[in-house]
Design a protein around this motif. Structure first.
Motif, PDB file in Angstrom:
ATOM      1  N   LEU A 203      -8.223  -0.595   6.745  1.00 29.64           N
ATOM      2  CA  LEU A 203      -8.695   0.781   6.865  1.00 29.64           C
ATOM      3  C   LEU A 203      -8.309   1.626   5.655  1.00 29.64           C
ATOM      4  CD1 LEU A 203      -7.932   1.484  10.637  1.00 29.64           C
ATOM      5  CD2 LEU A 203     -10.053   0.651   9.595  1.00 29.64           C
ATOM      6  N   ALA A 204      -7.643   1.036   4.689  1.00 30.63           N
ATOM      7  CA  ALA A 204      -7.255   1.790   3.488  1.00 30.63           C
ATOM      8  C   ALA A 204      -8.504   2.256   2.744  1.00 30.63           C
ATOM      9  CB  ALA A 204      -6.393   0.926   2.573  1.00 30.63           C
ATOM     10  N   GLY A 205      -8.476   3.482   2.279  1.00 29.94           N
ATOM     11  CA  GLY A 205      -9.603   3.983   1.512  1.00 29.94           C
ATOM     12  C   GLY A 205      -9.578   3.524   0.069  1.00 29.94           C
ATOM     13  N   ASP A 206      -8.405   3.078  -0.374  1.00 30.87           N
ATOM     14  CA  ASP A 206      -8.213   2.678  -1.766  1.00 30.87           C
ATOM     15  C   ASP A 206      -7.447   1.359  -1.785  1.00 30.87           C
ATOM     16  OD1 ASP A 206      -7.686   2.416  -4.448  1.00 30.87           O
ATOM     17  OD2 ASP A 206      -6.459   4.226  -4.626  1.00 30.87           O
ATOM     18  N   PHE A 207      -8.039   0.335  -2.389  1.00 32.51           N
ATOM     19  CA  PHE A 207      -7.410  -0.989  -2.442  1.00 32.51           C
ATOM     20  C   PHE A 207      -6.939  -1.345  -3.854  1.00 32.51           C
ATOM     21  CE2 PHE A 207     -10.285  -1.030   1.158  1.00 32.51           C
ATOM     22  CZ  PHE A 207      -9.515  -1.607   2.163  1.00 32.51           C
ATOM     23  N   SER A 208      -6.922  -0.368  -4.733  1.00 35.11           N
ATOM     24  CA  SER A 208      -6.568  -0.631  -6.124  1.00 35.11           C
ATOM     25  C   SER A 208      -5.063  -0.715  -6.324  1.00 35.11           C
ATOM     26  CB  SER A 208      -7.139   0.476  -7.016  1.00 35.11           C
ATOM     27  OG  SER A 208      -6.520   1.725  -6.728  1.00 35.11           O
ATOM     28  N   SER A 209      -4.675  -1.186  -7.505  1.00 33.93           N
ATOM     29  CA  SER A 209      -3.267  -1.216  -7.941  1.00 33.93           C
ATOM     30  C   SER A 209      -2.365  -1.948  -6.957  1.00 33.93           C
ATOM     31  CB  SER A 209      -2.757   0.221  -8.160  1.00 33.93           C
ATOM     32  OG  SER A 209      -3.540   0.894  -9.117  1.00 33.93           O
TER      33      SER A 209
ATOM     34  N   ASN B 275      -2.173   6.017  15.611  1.00 39.73           N
ATOM     35  CA  ASN B 275      -1.480   5.138  14.672  1.00 39.73           C
ATOM     36  C   ASN B 275      -2.336   3.943  14.271  1.00 39.73           C
ATOM     37  OD1 ASN B 275       0.801   6.732  14.586  1.00 39.73           O
ATOM     38  ND2 ASN B 275       1.878   5.591  16.175  1.00 39.73           N
ATOM     39  N   ARG B 276      -3.243   3.528  15.145  1.00 34.31           N
ATOM     40  CA  ARG B 276      -4.073   2.362  14.855  1.00 34.31           C
ATOM     41  C   ARG B 276      -5.096   2.637  13.759  1.00 34.31           C
ATOM     42  NH1 ARG B 276      -4.981  -0.851  20.522  1.00 34.31           N
ATOM     43  NH2 ARG B 276      -2.943  -0.342  21.422  1.00 34.31           N
ATOM     44  N   GLU B 277      -5.304   3.906  13.467  1.00 34.53           N
ATOM     45  CA  GLU B 277      -6.227   4.270  12.402  1.00 34.53           C
ATOM     46  C   GLU B 277      -5.520   4.367  11.060  1.00 34.53           C
ATOM     47  OE1 GLU B 277      -9.472   4.333  13.094  1.00 34.53           O
ATOM     48  OE2 GLU B 277      -8.792   3.760  15.108  1.00 34.53           O
ATOM     49  N   SER B 278      -4.222   4.125  11.043  1.00 32.77           N
ATOM     50  CA  SER B 278      -3.470   4.177   9.802  1.00 32.77           C
ATOM     51  C   SER B 278      -3.632   2.867   9.036  1.00 32.77           C
ATOM     52  CB  SER B 278      -1.979   4.404  10.095  1.00 32.77           C
ATOM     53  OG  SER B 278      -1.199   4.183   8.927  1.00 32.77           O
ATOM     54  N   PRO B 279      -3.829   2.935   7.722  1.00 37.96           N
ATOM     55  CA  PRO B 279      -3.893   1.701   6.926  1.00 37.96           C
ATOM     56  C   PRO B 279      -2.567   0.953   6.911  1.00 37.96           C
ATOM     57  CG  PRO B 279      -3.820   3.621   5.497  1.00 37.96           C
ATOM     58  CD  PRO B 279      -4.008   4.140   6.894  1.00 37.96           C
ATOM     59  N   TYR B 280      -1.476   1.622   7.296  1.00 35.22           N
ATOM     60  CA  TYR B 280      -0.189   0.940   7.366  1.00 35.22           C
ATOM     61  C   TYR B 280      -0.057   0.120   8.654  1.00 35.22           C
ATOM     62  CZ  TYR B 280       0.678   4.411   3.740  1.00 35.22           C
ATOM     63  OH  TYR B 280       0.585   5.195   2.617  1.00 35.22           O
TER      64      TYR B 280
ATOM     65  N   LEU C  55       0.830  -1.205   0.000  1.00 32.57           N
ATOM     66  CA  LEU C  55       0.000   0.000   0.000  1.00 32.57           C
ATOM     67  C   LEU C  55       0.866   1.258   0.000  1.00 32.57           C
ATOM     68  CD1 LEU C  55      -2.730  -0.998   2.620  1.00 32.57           C
ATOM     69  CD2 LEU C  55      -3.081  -0.713   0.160  1.00 32.57           C
ATOM     70  N   LEU C  56       1.920   1.245   0.806  1.00 34.97           N
ATOM     71  CA  LEU C  56       2.804   2.403   0.912  1.00 34.97           C
ATOM     72  C   LEU C  56       3.475   2.702  -0.421  1.00 34.97           C
ATOM     73  CD1 LEU C  56       4.227   4.570   2.619  1.00 34.97           C
ATOM     74  CD2 LEU C  56       5.912   2.821   3.282  1.00 34.97           C
ATOM     75  N   MET C  57       3.972   1.675  -1.093  1.00 33.02           N
ATOM     76  CA  MET C  57       4.647   1.883  -2.372  1.00 33.02           C
ATOM     77  C   MET C  57       3.665   2.389  -3.427  1.00 33.02           C
ATOM     78  SD  MET C  57       7.394  -1.255  -2.437  1.00 33.02           S
ATOM     79  CE  MET C  57       8.566  -0.401  -3.483  1.00 33.02           C
ATOM     80  N   ARG C  58       2.446   1.870  -3.416  1.00 31.88           N
ATOM     81  CA  ARG C  58       1.423   2.358  -4.345  1.00 31.88           C
ATOM     82  C   ARG C  58       1.139   3.830  -4.089  1.00 31.88           C
ATOM     83  NH1 ARG C  58      -4.095   1.509  -3.732  1.00 31.88           N
ATOM     84  NH2 ARG C  58      -3.691   2.424  -1.694  1.00 31.88           N
ATOM     85  N   ASN C  59       0.997   4.179  -2.813  1.00 32.69           N
ATOM     86  CA  ASN C  59       0.668   5.561  -2.460  1.00 32.69           C
ATOM     87  C   ASN C  59       1.796   6.534  -2.785  1.00 32.69           C
ATOM     88  OD1 ASN C  59      -1.810   4.721  -1.543  1.00 32.69           O
ATOM     89  ND2 ASN C  59      -1.217   4.669   0.615  1.00 32.69           N
ATOM     90  N   LYS C  60       3.035   6.039  -2.782  1.00 27.02           N
ATOM     91  CA  LYS C  60       4.177   6.873  -3.132  1.00 27.02           C
ATOM     92  C   LYS C  60       4.421   6.922  -4.639  1.00 27.02           C
ATOM     93  CE  LYS C  60       6.977   6.552   1.102  1.00 27.02           C
ATOM     94  NZ  LYS C  60       7.394   7.970   1.165  1.00 27.02           N
ATOM     95  N   GLY C  61       3.618   6.189  -5.389  1.00 28.43           N
ATOM     96  CA  GLY C  61       3.789   6.164  -6.833  1.00 28.43           C
ATOM     97  C   GLY C  61       5.004   5.379  -7.280  1.00 28.43           C
TER      98      GLY C  61
END
Length: 312
Positions: free
Chosen positions: A235-241, A225-230, A165-171
């Motif tokens: 809890l991620a708002g976007d599960f794509s890619s 921190n517990r509300e972070s998708p990481y 998820l982190l790598m996707r979010n960082k492009g």
């Protein structure tokens, strides 16, 4: 399950993780110390990350001696160990990593990430992220044609999902595939959890709901921190890619339903996802001998997935 095993599990289920995590670490080291000399090659390296070194250990998939350049012929798995972000390390997971290498024919790069509570969230995540980025860069620079697979069990499965998820979010370029074995994907393991398996399997087994609450307290000590998708990928708002994904869960595991729900979320977002539940298995089974039926079943599914075959 015989009554002696049940009694042993019930005894461990009452252990206070937060009070005794240091003693439990020592017990893991003693219990998992290799009894035989490893006949397969391993290499130890360090990767620098913001002022500290991240230890990694590379496991060869073949018993014959091979030179570094020959490693190019094998595909790679970056493996993130379990242990609630608090226990275990590359040493205690050595047999498991060697088994993964032998059973899959892959080079295994095992990450010795920093443990909580000494190094709380997001220390482990950032160590794993750094290693995955480095392995991707190594492959690109070396012209290695093979796919890269990110794999983790339990807390390691949580870290693998979070890294993707982190790598996707960082492009950034993500790994090609991820294998999540009974991963932690949610932040609530109390009686108010929305997942029935937390209640059904939350007592008397090797991992209890109380243990998960303790681990979460030690890892994500700050409530925000517990509300972070990481920390909790569900809890991620976007599960794509996301990478091609295989999720393996265990029938008698409190984490079963949240792992399977994560698979549904990924699939709904258009990702290629396979979810497989191992019957009559408990949390932690994957580190047992490959002769154990649940472990055999898991490697059969994993190898089908890695070969790009239809998983039955």
């Amino acid at each position: 399950m015989n009554k002696y095993m049940l009694n042993a599990l019930k005894t461990f289920s009452h252990v206070d993780i937060k009070k005794n995590y240091k003693l439990i670490r020592q017990a893991y080291i003693i219990a998992k110390k290799p009894r035989i000399k490893l006949t397969y090659q391993t290499w130890d390296f360090y990767i620098k990350n913001s002022g500290h070194n991240i230890p990694i250990r590379i496991f060869s998939p073949v018993s014959k001696k091979i030179e570094g350049l020959a490693l190019k012929k094998y595909p790679a798995i970056v493996f993130l160990h379990g242990g609630g972000w608090v226990m275990e390390d590359v040493d205690t997971y050595e047999k498991t990593c060697l088994t993964i290498a032998r059973q899959t024919g892959h080079i295994v790069v095992a990450v010795d990430y920093r443990l909580a509570p000494e190094n709380p969230f997001p220390a482990a995540l950032m160590d794993c992220y750094k290693v995955v980025r480095t392995v991707i860069r190594w492959h690109k620079m070396s012209g290695i044609p093979h796919k890269i697979t990110l794999m983790g069990d339990s807390a390691g499965g949580n870290l693998a999902a979070a890294v993707s998820l982190l790598m996707r979010n960082k492009g950034e370029k993500t790994v090609d595939r991820q294998i999540l074995i009974y991963p932690v994907t949610y932040n609530n393991h109390t009686e108010t959890s929305p997942f029935p398996s937390v209640i059904e399997n939350g007592t008397d087994y090797i991992l209890t709901s109380k243990h998960m609450c303790d681990y979460m307290d030690l890892y994500c000590e700050k409530a925000e921190n517990r509300e972070s998708p990481y920390c909790a990928p569900l809890l991620a708002g976007d599960f794509s890619s996301q990478p091609e994904t295989l999720i393996i869960t265990a029938q008698y595991d409190p984490l079963r339903d949240e792992g399977e729900e994560y698979g549904r979320k990924l699939k709904e977002a258009g990702n290629s996802v396979i979810v497989h539940r191992v019957k009559d298995a408990m949390h932690g089974y994957f580190t047992l001998s490959v002769n154990y039926s649940a472990v055999k079943e898991s490697y059969h599914i994993i190898n089908q997935f890695l070969r790009g075959e239809q998983v039955k």
